[in-house]
Design an enzyme around this catalytic site. Sequence first.
Site, PDB file in Angstrom:
ATOM      1  N   TYR A 449       1.116  -1.190   0.064  1.00  0.00           N
ATOM      2  CA  TYR A 449      -0.135  -0.120  -0.492  1.00  0.00           C
ATOM      3  C   TYR A 449       0.551   1.204  -0.150  1.00  0.00           C
ATOM      4  O   TYR A 449       0.441   1.856  -0.656  1.00  0.00           O
ATOM      5  CB  TYR A 449      -0.796  -0.215   1.249  1.00  0.00           C
ATOM      6  CG  TYR A 449      -2.322  -1.017   1.290  1.00  0.00           C
ATOM      7  CD1 TYR A 449      -3.209  -0.274   0.909  1.00  0.00           C
ATOM      8  CD2 TYR A 449      -1.904  -1.956   1.551  1.00  0.00           C
ATOM      9  CE1 TYR A 449      -4.208  -0.829   0.665  1.00  0.00           C
ATOM     10  CE2 TYR A 449      -3.249  -2.834   1.303  1.00  0.00           C
ATOM     11  CZ  TYR A 449      -4.247  -2.258   1.001  1.00  0.00           C
ATOM     12  OH  TYR A 449      -5.718  -2.829   0.474  1.00  0.00           O
ATOM     13  N   TYR A 453       3.630   5.369  -3.019  1.00  0.00           N
ATOM     14  CA  TYR A 453       4.185   6.727  -2.313  1.00  0.00           C
ATOM     15  C   TYR A 453       6.052   7.135  -2.142  1.00  0.00           C
ATOM     16  O   TYR A 453       6.352   7.967  -1.802  1.00  0.00           O
ATOM     17  CB  TYR A 453       3.111   6.929  -0.945  1.00  0.00           C
ATOM     18  CG  TYR A 453       1.674   6.801  -1.797  1.00  0.00           C
ATOM     19  CD1 TYR A 453       1.508   7.895  -2.116  1.00  0.00           C
ATOM     20  CD2 TYR A 453       1.057   5.565  -1.272  1.00  0.00           C
ATOM     21  CE1 TYR A 453      -0.515   7.936  -2.406  1.00  0.00           C
ATOM     22  CE2 TYR A 453      -0.197   5.511  -1.198  1.00  0.00           C
ATOM     23  CZ  TYR A 453      -1.256   6.759  -2.114  1.00  0.00           C
ATOM     24  OH  TYR A 453      -1.867   6.513  -3.168  1.00  0.00           O
TER      25      TYR A 453
END
Length: 781
Positions: A449, A453
Amino acid sequence: MMHDNRGRKAPTPPPAFRDTKPAEPEWAYAWNAEREAVRPAEIPTYAEKHASEHQMYAQLAETARAYDMLDQQPDFIQRVVMGTITSLERSNGVKRANMYLTKNFVERIFPRLHLVNRQYRLEKQTADNINFHWMYNKLPDLSTKKIDALAEEIAQFIALELSKVSTEAEEQSLSDFKTAAAMFSRVKSIARELGQDLPLKDKKKLSLDDMTPIIARLYSPDWWKRKLRRQAAIWREHLYIAFGQVSKKTSAYASRKAILEWKEQRRRTREFLKSMELEDEEGNRISLIDKYDASVSNPAIRRCELMTRIRGFENICEALGYAGEFYTITAPSRYHATNVHGHRNPKWDGTSPSGTQKYLCNIWAKIRAKLARKEISIFGIRVAEPHQDGTPHWHMLMFMKPEHVETVRQVIADYAMEEDAYELRNDRARKARFHVEPIDPDKGSATGYIAKYISKNIDGFALDDETDDESGKPLREMAASVSAWAARWRIRQFQFIGGAPVTVYRELRKLDDSDTAQGLSVEFATAHFAAYWSDWAGYTNAQGGPFVKRNALAVKNWYESSEKLSAFGEEVVRIRGVYDTQVGSGCPIITRLVEWKIVPKRAVDLAVDLSGANATPWSSVNNCTGPGIGPQDGRTENDMPVSNLEKLTPKERRKLVKRVREQESQRRQQRRSLGIKRRFDPGVKPEIAEKMRDSARITLGIELSLNEIKSLLTGQVMHVGDIGFRGQSDGEIYHVPAAPSPLKKFMKLKQKYGPKDETEQQEMLRRHLQKNSQSEFKGGQ
């Protein structure tokens, strides 16, 4: 009966009566056709004429006012606006250009620029800032050289003021503490008038040792240079955001200038690292650039360490049966300069990205305090990344006990949506402000997840096929923009919440002596073993678990004060090793055994090998003549080329030329004896080629080939390291000045066509006032 009419005939009967108008006759010529009567000109009344003139003068006054407002802006803003006005004048006329200036700029752009300028400008002139007021307000346009000159003037002014305070203190026979307090009060007032905050510690009462370094900083030119350069950079970037130059339509995340400056700074940093070495007390040296690339300063190693740590947290979560949540927190709309489409946001209140980051930090402080009151602990990682206009938002991957999931989610949602709650009218608006996504192991791991990023905010690794949602461009290309954004606003991109400190983890990895680690305690040996093998989960558990307090760690860093003070007289405390808390800090394990210092590379290490790739020579000429040249191949010291011709006397120069010519004569005789003939190109004269070879041997210490001679004669420039040279038809070789970098070219153009300095402005103003006063005096006579 016969009727004699005597040659007369009966008249033709009249035509029948027609109800319609006969058709207009067709005239033979256009000028002969009937035309309407010319109406008299309508003469406007006095009221209409007065209203028209009043409207014209009002438009002129509005345009003049708009230009005055434009003159208040920095030059780079004026150039963009004037470029738009010029383009509109050419395509749509003057009226359309003036409408852009008076409507678009004055009503839409200028208020946004004013919101930014009033945060940085010195609005009032006081006795402390009157000498620097004009120049300080021009910071976004100043070059680095002028900023440094301003810093020197401010430092000199503060030093002068401190000398006055010191003289008064001596006359009053004040103690050292009261003298330092008086000096501190003076520099504090000057810094406040110049819009700077003092580097104060979180103390209500300052001691003499606390005030002395602050005073030393305030009269240091280097400290002011860093502060003013930083101020100019963020002021300029903030204006770019207000003007709309930072958006998905122009340049996402950061302005083009900020990205170029960040890349240039990285290049200069690497060049510096390549030219320096680390030297220990015994004189041993290692490459500084190699040490840099092997540390966490290397983006690739930094990314791997972050992924190792978050994977360790996930392993702890799986072992303890914890639940994972992925949160996204965004600031209210008034913190965003543009909307999602790249257009100006009318709700924007002028907050900078660093101001938005402070808002998010305050939100998190409230959340953390509320969870602490409820005795709920969480751990994970927080990633700060920008929107397309540079406004930061947070992505958070948090782990907690399953029974605390709903409570944590509600607490974060309450504080995230507390400010400007009137905007959250529907689910879409609430999702934009705060969004939560539970970690589902069936869809992927928790590390997956957050991996996207982390990579996006470092180097874009493994994101070649991914597209950025904010800008629509490839994620790998936008990694540089994100890094430039974080560097410009000094925003901490990654922060771990909970867990053990990473500084102890890095120090334990430097310890190779496992026997010493095992001799202290089981906890120390376990922590060392886990850190050595990059087991973040094992290291965290050995330190006390993911919720361990800092005072309950099993292993801590050991600090030692350096004998040397800092440039401002402060005590320098550095990490030297680690220690077991059960044993105590009196028995530390030193992990940094050698003291290193940064020194320039030796000239021999920077020598040029012309047989391989180009390298940078240490001196102004090339000291190498290729492989196989030296005493080992039978040549003597007299046969070696001289490296620095400037230090030679005329007599030594003549000897050198004579020696080179004798060597060349010997080579010719050897070739003749072997039956070898030198071939020359029909277009190159042999005497010119020989002369150019001799010149290259003497001045550069190299041997030119025939193709290189032909290239030089055609006007091409060749480089030996940083030295450029060009040949001419007479056979001589001339040095070519190094081409300036694009940044230097930009600075030169800016200095030539940019804003004038303060003395020139004052001189122009003085001449203007003198001229006006003379004309008024003559008119009065």
